[in-house]
Scaffold this motif. Structure first.
Motif, PDB file in Angstrom:
ATOM      1  N   GLU A  51       0.821  -1.211   0.000  1.00 29.47           N
ATOM      2  CA  GLU A  51       0.000   0.000   0.000  1.00 29.47           C
ATOM      3  C   GLU A  51       0.858   1.265   0.000  1.00 29.47           C
ATOM      4  N   LEU A  52       2.003   1.222   0.697  1.00 28.88           N
ATOM      5  CA  LEU A  52       2.911   2.376   0.672  1.00 28.88           C
ATOM      6  C   LEU A  52       3.514   2.550  -0.722  1.00 28.88           C
ATOM      7  N   VAL A  53       3.887   1.443  -1.362  1.00 29.50           N
ATOM      8  CA  VAL A  53       4.405   1.515  -2.730  1.00 29.50           C
ATOM      9  C   VAL A  53       3.346   2.109  -3.655  1.00 29.50           C
ATOM     10  N   ASP A  54       2.100   1.674  -3.502  1.00 30.26           N
ATOM     11  CA  ASP A  54       1.008   2.203  -4.328  1.00 30.26           C
ATOM     12  C   ASP A  54       0.822   3.707  -4.125  1.00 30.26           C
ATOM     13  N   ALA A  89      15.513  -4.398   9.363  1.00 26.53           N
ATOM     14  CA  ALA A  89      16.233  -3.406   8.552  1.00 26.53           C
ATOM     15  C   ALA A  89      15.239  -2.579   7.738  1.00 26.53           C
ATOM     16  N   TRP A  90      14.235  -3.247   7.181  1.00 20.96           N
ATOM     17  CA  TRP A  90      13.225  -2.544   6.403  1.00 20.96           C
ATOM     18  C   TRP A  90      12.421  -1.586   7.283  1.00 20.96           C
ATOM     19  N   MET A  91      12.009  -2.058   8.459  1.00 25.05           N
ATOM     20  CA  MET A  91      11.214  -1.216   9.358  1.00 25.05           C
ATOM     21  C   MET A  91      12.019  -0.033   9.886  1.00 25.05           C
ATOM     22  N   GLU A  92      13.316  -0.235  10.109  1.00 26.36           N
ATOM     23  CA  GLU A  92      14.187   0.858  10.559  1.00 26.36           C
ATOM     24  C   GLU A  92      14.203   1.971   9.513  1.00 26.36           C
ATOM     25  N   CYS A  93      14.283   1.577   8.254  1.00 22.20           N
ATOM     26  CA  CYS A  93      14.246   2.549   7.159  1.00 22.20           C
ATOM     27  C   CYS A  93      12.865   3.214   7.068  1.00 22.20           C
ATOM     28  N   LEU A  94      11.831   2.424   7.228  1.00 19.60           N
ATOM     29  CA  LEU A  94      10.455   2.925   7.138  1.00 19.60           C
ATOM     30  C   LEU A  94      10.187   4.059   8.123  1.00 19.60           C
ATOM     31  N   VAL A  95      10.546   3.870   9.373  1.00 18.32           N
ATOM     32  CA  VAL A  95      10.207   4.890  10.383  1.00 18.32           C
ATOM     33  C   VAL A  95      11.057   6.150  10.264  1.00 18.32           C
ATOM     34  N   GLN A  96      12.053   6.139   9.389  1.00 18.05           N
ATOM     35  CA  GLN A  96      12.860   7.337   9.154  1.00 18.05           C
ATOM     36  C   GLN A  96      12.240   8.243   8.096  1.00 18.05           C
ATOM     37  N   ILE A  97      11.206   7.757   7.417  1.00 21.20           N
ATOM     38  CA  ILE A  97      10.542   8.565   6.397  1.00 21.20           C
ATOM     39  C   ILE A  97       9.832   9.730   7.097  1.00 21.20           C
ATOM     40  N   PRO A  98      10.100  10.958   6.647  1.00 20.28           N
ATOM     41  CA  PRO A  98       9.451  12.106   7.286  1.00 20.28           C
ATOM     42  C   PRO A  98       7.921  11.963   7.274  1.00 20.28           C
ATOM     43  N   ASN A  99       7.327  12.225   8.403  1.00 18.61           N
ATOM     44  CA  ASN A  99       5.871  12.214   8.569  1.00 18.61           C
ATOM     45  C   ASN A  99       5.205  10.857   8.372  1.00 18.61           C
ATOM     46  N   ILE A 100       5.970   9.767   8.420  1.00 18.59           N
ATOM     47  CA  ILE A 100       5.348   8.445   8.246  1.00 18.59           C
ATOM     48  C   ILE A 100       4.304   8.190   9.334  1.00 18.59           C
ATOM     49  N   ALA A 101       4.517   8.722  10.519  1.00 18.49           N
ATOM     50  CA  ALA A 101       3.568   8.518  11.617  1.00 18.49           C
ATOM     51  C   ALA A 101       2.205   9.128  11.308  1.00 18.49           C
ATOM     52  N   ASN A 102       2.132  10.038  10.335  1.00 18.52           N
ATOM     53  CA  ASN A 102       0.861  10.654   9.952  1.00 18.52           C
ATOM     54  C   ASN A 102       0.216   9.980   8.745  1.00 18.52           C
ATOM     55  N   ASN A 103       0.897   9.013   8.152  1.00 14.56           N
ATOM     56  CA  ASN A 103       0.361   8.310   6.987  1.00 14.56           C
ATOM     57  C   ASN A 103      -0.760   7.372   7.427  1.00 14.56           C
ATOM     58  N   GLY A 104      -1.913   7.441   6.773  1.00 16.19           N
ATOM     59  CA  GLY A 104      -3.070   6.637   7.144  1.00 16.19           C
ATOM     60  C   GLY A 104      -2.818   5.139   7.099  1.00 16.19           C
ATOM     61  N   THR A 105      -2.114   4.665   6.092  1.00 18.17           N
ATOM     62  CA  THR A 105      -1.803   3.230   5.978  1.00 18.17           C
ATOM     63  C   THR A 105      -0.922   2.791   7.133  1.00 18.17           C
ATOM     64  N   PHE A 106       0.101   3.576   7.426  1.00 16.82           N
ATOM     65  CA  PHE A 106       1.007   3.254   8.529  1.00 16.82           C
ATOM     66  C   PHE A 106       0.252   3.260   9.853  1.00 16.82           C
TER      67      PHE A 106
END
Length: 117
Positions: A51-54, A89-106
């Motif tokens: 869903e994030l890729v989409d 490793a993937w999740m560590e990279c994921l949470v570094q994305i700016p504003n990911i905590a505000n993404n509805g899917t996340f």
């Protein structure tokens, strides 16, 4: 400095009456809040990664491939350790994305009240 973290701290086998699978316990730390959610690999891939890729969100670390599973028993401790390291490793990279905590899917994925299947 980003204080967000997300990582697997354990896994265990489960059964749904039809097949066995691994359930991962994921620790989520966002700011000063910490909680745990339980998710399967397929849920991580289909309901978070895809869903994030989409949405056009990309990361420098690839999502772990199922090909590894074809070569090993998914309940083998060596497989579990390798898959866990890849997912972490993937999740560590994921949470570094700016504003990911505000993404509805996340937000939906990490909410322990949401059953995903």
């Amino acid at each position: 400095m980003n204080s967000n973290q997300m990582y697997i701290d354990s896994s265990f086998p489960c059964e749904d009456g039809v097949k066995r699978y691994l359930m991962y316990r994921i620790v989520v730390k966002m700011g000063d809040r910490t909680w745990k959610v339980f998710r399967r690999y397929s849920e991580m891939k289909e309901h978070l990664y895809q869903e994030l890729v989409d949405q056009g969100i990309t990361m420098n670390v690839p999502f772990p491939n199922r090909a590894l599973l074809r070569m090993m028993d998914q309940f083998d401790p060596e497989f579990i350790a390798e898959r866990t390291a890849q997912l972490n490793a993937w999740m560590e990279c994921l949470v570094q994305i700016p504003n990911i905590a505000n993404n509805g899917t996340f937000k939906y994925f990490v909410d322990p009240m949401n059953a995903i299947s």
